[in-house]
Design an enzyme around this catalytic site. Structure first.
Site, PDB file in Angstrom:
ATOM      1  N   SER A 136       0.796  -1.202  -0.027  1.00 56.94           N
ATOM      2  CA  SER A 136       0.146   0.013  -0.059  1.00 56.94           C
ATOM      3  C   SER A 136       0.937   1.082  -0.213  1.00 56.94           C
ATOM      4  CB  SER A 136      -0.993  -0.166   1.303  1.00 56.94           C
ATOM      5  OG  SER A 136      -1.386   1.217   1.588  1.00 56.94           O
ATOM      6  N   HIS A 170      -1.033  -1.251  -4.378  1.00 56.56           N
ATOM      7  CA  HIS A 170      -2.397  -1.137  -3.698  1.00 56.56           C
ATOM      8  C   HIS A 170      -2.446   0.456  -3.391  1.00 56.56           C
ATOM      9  CE1 HIS A 170      -5.779  -2.234  -1.080  1.00 56.56           C
ATOM     10  NE2 HIS A 170      -5.584  -1.034  -0.251  1.00 56.56           N
ATOM     11  N   ASP A 211      -4.837   3.338  -1.731  1.00 55.45           N
ATOM     12  CA  ASP A 211      -5.900   3.762  -0.976  1.00 55.45           C
ATOM     13  C   ASP A 211      -6.452   5.326  -1.103  1.00 55.45           C
ATOM     14  OD1 ASP A 211      -6.103   1.447   0.768  1.00 55.45           O
ATOM     15  OD2 ASP A 211      -4.043   1.896   1.085  1.00 55.45           O
ATOM     16  N   MET A 228      -9.256   7.857  -0.072  1.00 57.36           N
ATOM     17  CA  MET A 228     -10.100   7.948   1.120  1.00 57.36           C
ATOM     18  C   MET A 228     -10.765   9.558   0.775  1.00 57.36           C
ATOM     19  SD  MET A 228      -7.965   6.507   4.151  1.00 57.36           S
ATOM     20  CE  MET A 228      -6.968   5.168   3.896  1.00 57.36           C
ATOM     21  N   HIS A 235      -8.425   0.785  -4.168  1.00 61.72           N
ATOM     22  CA  HIS A 235      -9.412   0.479  -2.853  1.00 61.72           C
ATOM     23  C   HIS A 235     -10.121   1.660  -2.520  1.00 61.72           C
ATOM     24  CE1 HIS A 235      -9.498  -0.724   1.560  1.00 61.72           C
ATOM     25  NE2 HIS A 235     -10.613  -0.633   1.043  1.00 61.72           N
ATOM     26  N   MET A 259     -12.236   3.933  -0.598  1.00 65.08           N
ATOM     27  CA  MET A 259     -12.910   3.958   0.857  1.00 65.08           C
ATOM     28  C   MET A 259     -13.775   5.514   0.670  1.00 65.08           C
ATOM     29  SD  MET A 259      -9.827   2.563   3.104  1.00 65.08           S
ATOM     30  CE  MET A 259      -8.748   2.787   1.742  1.00 65.08           C
ATOM     31  N   MET A 268     -11.367  -6.445   5.350  1.00 67.46           N
ATOM     32  CA  MET A 268     -10.596  -5.472   6.183  1.00 67.46           C
ATOM     33  C   MET A 268     -10.150  -6.031   7.544  1.00 67.46           C
ATOM     34  SD  MET A 268      -9.969  -2.805   4.397  1.00 67.46           S
ATOM     35  CE  MET A 268      -9.299  -1.947   5.560  1.00 67.46           C
ATOM     36  N   GLY A 310      -9.100   3.462   7.109  1.00 65.31           N
ATOM     37  CA  GLY A 310      -8.945   5.010   7.207  1.00 65.31           C
ATOM     38  C   GLY A 310      -7.414   5.421   7.488  1.00 65.31           C
ATOM     39  N   GLY A 352      -0.858   1.346   9.749  1.00 63.25           N
ATOM     40  CA  GLY A 352      -0.325   1.209  10.953  1.00 63.25           C
ATOM     41  C   GLY A 352      -0.960   0.791  12.299  1.00 63.25           C
ATOM     42  N   ASP A 376      -6.492  -6.922   4.154  1.00 64.52           N
ATOM     43  CA  ASP A 376      -5.978  -5.578   4.281  1.00 64.52           C
ATOM     44  C   ASP A 376      -5.864  -5.037   5.760  1.00 64.52           C
ATOM     45  OD1 ASP A 376      -5.032  -2.895   3.769  1.00 64.52           O
ATOM     46  OD2 ASP A 376      -6.523  -2.226   2.571  1.00 64.52           O
ATOM     47  N   GLY A 377      -4.961  -4.484   6.253  1.00 60.66           N
ATOM     48  CA  GLY A 377      -4.700  -3.924   7.497  1.00 60.66           C
ATOM     49  C   GLY A 377      -4.167  -4.723   8.452  1.00 60.66           C
ATOM     50  N   GLY A 378      -2.795  -4.271   9.090  1.00 66.86           N
ATOM     51  CA  GLY A 378      -2.252  -5.018  10.013  1.00 66.86           C
ATOM     52  C   GLY A 378      -1.419  -6.097   9.640  1.00 66.86           C
TER      53      GLY A 378
HETATM   54  C1  DX5 Z   1      -6.293   1.179   5.815  1.00 66.61           C
HETATM   55  C2  DX5 Z   1      -6.001   0.947   4.055  1.00 66.61           C
HETATM   56  C3  DX5 Z   1      -4.833   0.184   4.230  1.00 66.61           C
HETATM   57  C4  DX5 Z   1      -3.518   0.387   5.008  1.00 66.61           C
HETATM   58  C5  DX5 Z   1      -2.862  -0.636   5.434  1.00 66.61           C
HETATM   59  O1  DX5 Z   1      -7.516   1.840   5.567  1.00 66.61           O
HETATM   60  O2  DX5 Z   1      -6.921   0.550   3.543  1.00 66.61           O
HETATM   61  O3  DX5 Z   1      -4.447  -0.637   2.913  1.00 66.61           O
HETATM   62  O4  DX5 Z   1      -2.752   1.296   4.009  1.00 66.61           O
HETATM   63  O5  DX5 Z   1      -1.730  -0.418   5.914  1.00 66.61           O
HETATM   64  P1  DX5 Z   1      -1.090  -1.220   7.232  1.00 66.61           P
HETATM   65  O6  DX5 Z   1      -0.533  -2.460   6.336  1.00 66.61           O
HETATM   66  O7  DX5 Z   1       0.145  -0.487   7.870  1.00 66.61           O
HETATM   67  O8  DX5 Z   1      -1.963  -1.580   8.093  1.00 66.61           O
HETATM   68 ZN    ZN Z   2      -6.477  -0.714   1.470  1.00 64.11          ZN
END
Ligand code: DX5
Ligand code: ZN
Length: 214
Positions: free
Chosen positions: A9, A34, A36, A38, A67, A69, A139, A144, A147, A174-176
């Site tokens: 990402s 990827h 993001d 928003m 992606h 959002m 997710m 949003g 990290g 996606d996420g963490g």
């Molecule tokens: C969060 C995004 C993710 C984000 C992931 O809303 O959709 O794609 O960048 O970041 P990490 O891998 O740091 O959780």
């Molecule tokens: Zn994402």
């Protein structure tokens, strides 16, 4: 699909040097980039939009995994099609009953169509959308911000989706994501992983990508 797709990402990359960041990812063996998007409405953060995707397209030789959002994604899909996105994923929560229509619109534009679910959305709410979609994005944090901490409970949805999926479905998480949480997701049946902080904070992004894939 046997191989795991790794989609770094760029939210965690250096926004002042996006071209060199893309080149660095390509050289390190990333499969997709990827992106993001928003809108500060669907999520409490504002990032980048179609003009940036269009600019990235000029310098990026691997698929752009966008992606969205955002609220009212149906109004903006065409902008991302024209910008050169390869995979366009919107949120079920932003569209609800009009999701199938949107999946068809994306596919008719010649792009891969993805649908994403937030942590509080259950798989049974999208069960009729699994077969028509090319990709389901699970997710494992509240969308949003990068990290955040991986939510284990959300990863269980991967198994559920896998049970009603065709063998061509891409199940992306996606996420963490880090080397440990990637292992859990792969065991549950995920075949694509997004990672921001884990990759961009590592000393060597090539080995970070390899560790996620292994
Ligand atoms: C969060 C995004 C993710 C984000 C992931 O809303 O959709 O794609 O960048 O970041 P990490 O891998 O740091 O959780
Ligand atoms: Zn994402």
């Amino acid at each position: 699909m046997n191989n795991i797709v790794i989609a770094p990402s760029i939210l965690s990359s250096d926004f002042a040097n996006l071209e060199s960041e893309i080149k660095r990812l390509e050289a390190a063996g990333a499969d997709w980039v990827h992106v993001d998007v928003m809108d500060a409405h669907f999520v409490p953060n504002l990032t980048i939009g179609a003009p940036v995707v269009k600019a990235l397209r000029r310098v990026c030789n691997i698929p752009l995994d966008v992606h969205l959002m955002i609220d009212n994604p149906e109004k903006y899909i065409n902008d991302y099609v024209l910008a050169g996105a390869d995979i366009i994923t919107f949120h079920y929560e932003a569209v609800k009953e009009k999701s199938l229509e949107l999946i068809k619109q994306i596919k008719n534009s010649g792009k891969k169509a993805g649908i994403s679910i937030k942590p509080n959305t259950q798989v049974n709410e999208i069960k009729d959308l699994i077969l028509p979609s090319d990709l389901i994005l699970v997710m494992t944090v509240e969308p949003g911000f990068g990290g955040q901490k991986f939510m284990n409970d959300c990863a269980l949805k991967i198994k559920e989706i896998k049970n009603s999926a065709s063998k061509n479905l891409i199940i992306e998480v996606d996420g963490g994501i880090n080397d440990k949480t990637a292992k859990i997701c792969k065991e549950f049946g995920a075949n694509a992983l997004v990672a921001g902080n884990y990759i961009f904070n590592s000393e060597n992004i090539k080995s970070a990508i390899e560790l996620l894939r292994r």
